[in-house]
Scaffold this active site. Structure first.
Site, PDB file in Angstrom:
ATOM      1  N   ASP A   1      55.978  30.189   6.193  1.00 40.11           N
ATOM      2  CA  ASP A   1      57.078  30.377   7.139  1.00 40.11           C
ATOM      3  C   ASP A   1      56.638  29.924   8.523  1.00 40.11           C
ATOM      4  OD1 ASP A   1      59.763  32.183   7.751  1.00 40.11           O
ATOM      5  OD2 ASP A   1      58.302  32.277   9.380  1.00 40.11           O
TER       6      ASP A   1
ATOM      7  N   TYR B   1      57.428  27.892  17.280  1.00 38.71           N
ATOM      8  CA  TYR B   1      56.014  28.242  17.115  1.00 38.71           C
ATOM      9  C   TYR B   1      55.098  27.099  17.545  1.00 38.71           C
ATOM     10  CZ  TYR B   1      57.799  31.945  13.984  1.00 38.71           C
ATOM     11  OH  TYR B   1      58.458  33.013  13.429  1.00 38.71           O
TER      12      TYR B   1
ATOM     13  N   LYS C   1      62.759  27.127  11.249  1.00 36.97           N
ATOM     14  CA  LYS C   1      63.891  27.731  11.939  1.00 36.97           C
ATOM     15  C   LYS C   1      64.341  26.885  13.119  1.00 36.97           C
ATOM     16  CE  LYS C   1      61.532  32.082  11.055  1.00 36.97           C
ATOM     17  NZ  LYS C   1      60.162  31.520  11.060  1.00 36.97           N
TER      18      LYS C   1
ATOM     19  N   HIS D   1      67.319  30.832  14.280  1.00 43.65           N
ATOM     20  CA  HIS D   1      66.276  31.774  14.679  1.00 43.65           C
ATOM     21  C   HIS D   1      66.830  33.025  15.361  1.00 43.65           C
ATOM     22  CE1 HIS D   1      61.696  31.667  15.614  1.00 43.65           C
ATOM     23  NE2 HIS D   1      62.105  32.901  15.411  1.00 43.65           N
TER      24      HIS D   1
ATOM     25  N   LYS E   1      50.975  37.635   8.714  1.00 42.70           N
ATOM     26  CA  LYS E   1      50.224  36.554   9.351  1.00 42.70           C
ATOM     27  C   LYS E   1      48.817  37.017   9.674  1.00 42.70           C
ATOM     28  CE  LYS E   1      48.760  35.200  13.641  1.00 42.70           C
ATOM     29  NZ  LYS E   1      48.445  35.892  14.911  1.00 42.70           N
TER      30      LYS E   1
ATOM     31  N   VAL F   1      44.793  34.861  10.660  1.00 41.01           N
ATOM     32  CA  VAL F   1      43.988  33.640  10.608  1.00 41.01           C
ATOM     33  C   VAL F   1      42.594  33.932  10.065  1.00 41.01           C
ATOM     34  CG1 VAL F   1      45.249  32.474  12.446  1.00 41.01           C
ATOM     35  CG2 VAL F   1      43.288  33.917  13.030  1.00 41.01           C
TER      36      VAL F   1
ATOM     37  N   ARG G   1      41.329  38.543   5.453  1.00 39.22           N
ATOM     38  CA  ARG G   1      42.602  39.261   5.550  1.00 39.22           C
ATOM     39  C   ARG G   1      43.741  38.480   4.905  1.00 39.22           C
ATOM     40  NH1 ARG G   1      42.051  41.570  11.751  1.00 39.22           N
ATOM     41  NH2 ARG G   1      40.474  43.163  11.285  1.00 39.22           N
TER      42      ARG G   1
ATOM     43  N   ASN H   1      45.842  40.396   2.094  1.00 42.86           N
ATOM     44  CA  ASN H   1      47.289  40.587   2.177  1.00 42.86           C
ATOM     45  C   ASN H   1      48.019  40.102   0.936  1.00 42.86           C
ATOM     46  OD1 ASN H   1      47.070  41.710   4.732  1.00 42.86           O
ATOM     47  ND2 ASN H   1      47.579  39.810   5.813  1.00 42.86           N
TER      48      ASN H   1
END
Length: 280
Positions: free
Chosen positions: A46, A51, A76, A112, A235, A237, A241, A245
């Site tokens: 996404d 962004y 978006k 958005h 989210k 980086v 993680r 997730n």
């Protein structure tokens, strides 16, 4: 690889229930971050024009070796300038996003923000109808739309949004809006599904449920979303993680766990902008 369940959208398109979000990931880092997520087993990504990382995301998709038909890519429309948007502006923005992503089509294209003060989202949506009919977006939807915004679309367009992506987490569960989505056949997708991180993940109720299952706080919150039927796009980086997730399918919260997390939303704590007034 974890087998992520699919949510069937109202036009028959299948969307992975858990994906990878790239909000606040710099474009220079997006190729590595998205590449790590794809290697871990994510197949839904996404992003959004605002962004500023569609190019990096597109590079990662191209370099991944994952067949296009196995990917689900969302971006978006950012109708940012302070004037009413129409067909030409919307189509130019969509073409720009496709070019940056290096794709012939996206799987999901969203408005958005509704920006109701401008009163132009219905006109934008009519262009989304055209984009959907062209096949260059397999599904179209909205983000941050309120009940009154959805009802306006319903009154003026035959096309029901496939998705409404909204702020949603245990501190802001949006039960009324989720119920409306269910009645209209709109999938609920949660942005900021973990809230602001430490604030939510350090709460005693969350920590207790996590300890009970031998899982991280983030994993139990993501599991809460999945069992409610929400689509989620956490989210990170950090490679560990990113993988953690995704590892949320080997356990299940019981009624007591769900009730403990549900109780956190009594105050309705929004952390993002209010869609009723947001316009930037």
């Amino acid at each position: 690889m974890n087998q992520v369940p699919a949510v069937r959208l109202n036009n028959g398109t299948s969307m992975p229930q858990l994906g990878y979000g790239v909000w606040q990931v710099p474009d220079a880092d997006a190729k590595e971050a998205v590449g790590t997520a794809l290697e871990a087993g994510y197949r839904s990504v996404d992003t959004a024009a605002v962004y500023g990382n569609e190019r990096g995301t597109g590079k990662a998709l191209a370099a991944s070796g994952v067949p296009r038909e196995e990917l689900f890519v969302t971006t978006k429309l950012w109708n940012s300038s302070r004037f009413r948007w129409g067909r030409d502006e919307t189509l130019r923005a969509f073409d720009d996003s496709l070019g940056k992503l290096r794709l012939d089509y996206v799987d999901l294209y969203l408005i958005h923000w509704p920006r109701p003060v401008r009163d132009d989202f219905v006109e934008i949506w009519k262009t989304f109808e055209e984009i959907a009919a062209s096949g260059r977006a397999r599904a179209v939807g909205v983000s941050n739309f309120r009940p009154e915004d959805l009802e306006r679309l319903r009154a003026e367009s035959p096309l029901v949004p496939a998705v409404n992506q909204i702020e949603l987490h245990p501190l802001f569960p949006q039960a009324g809006l989720r119920s409306l989505h269910a009645s209209l056949g709109i999938a609920t997708e949660a942005w900021s599904p973990l809230g602001q991180g430490k604030e939510l993940l350090g709460l005693p109720a969350v920590v207790s449920v996590a300890a009970k299952h031998g899982r991280s706080a983030a994993q139990v919150v993501l599991r809460w979303h999945l069992q409610l039927g929400n689509v989620v796009i956490p989210k990170s980086v950090t490679p560990s993680r990113i993988r953690e997730n995704l590892d949320v399918f080997g356990f299940e919260l019981d009624a007591e766990d769900l009730a403990a997390l549900d109780a956190l939303g009594a105050g309705g704590h929004r952390i993002g902008p209010d869609p009723a007034v947001f316009d930037n």
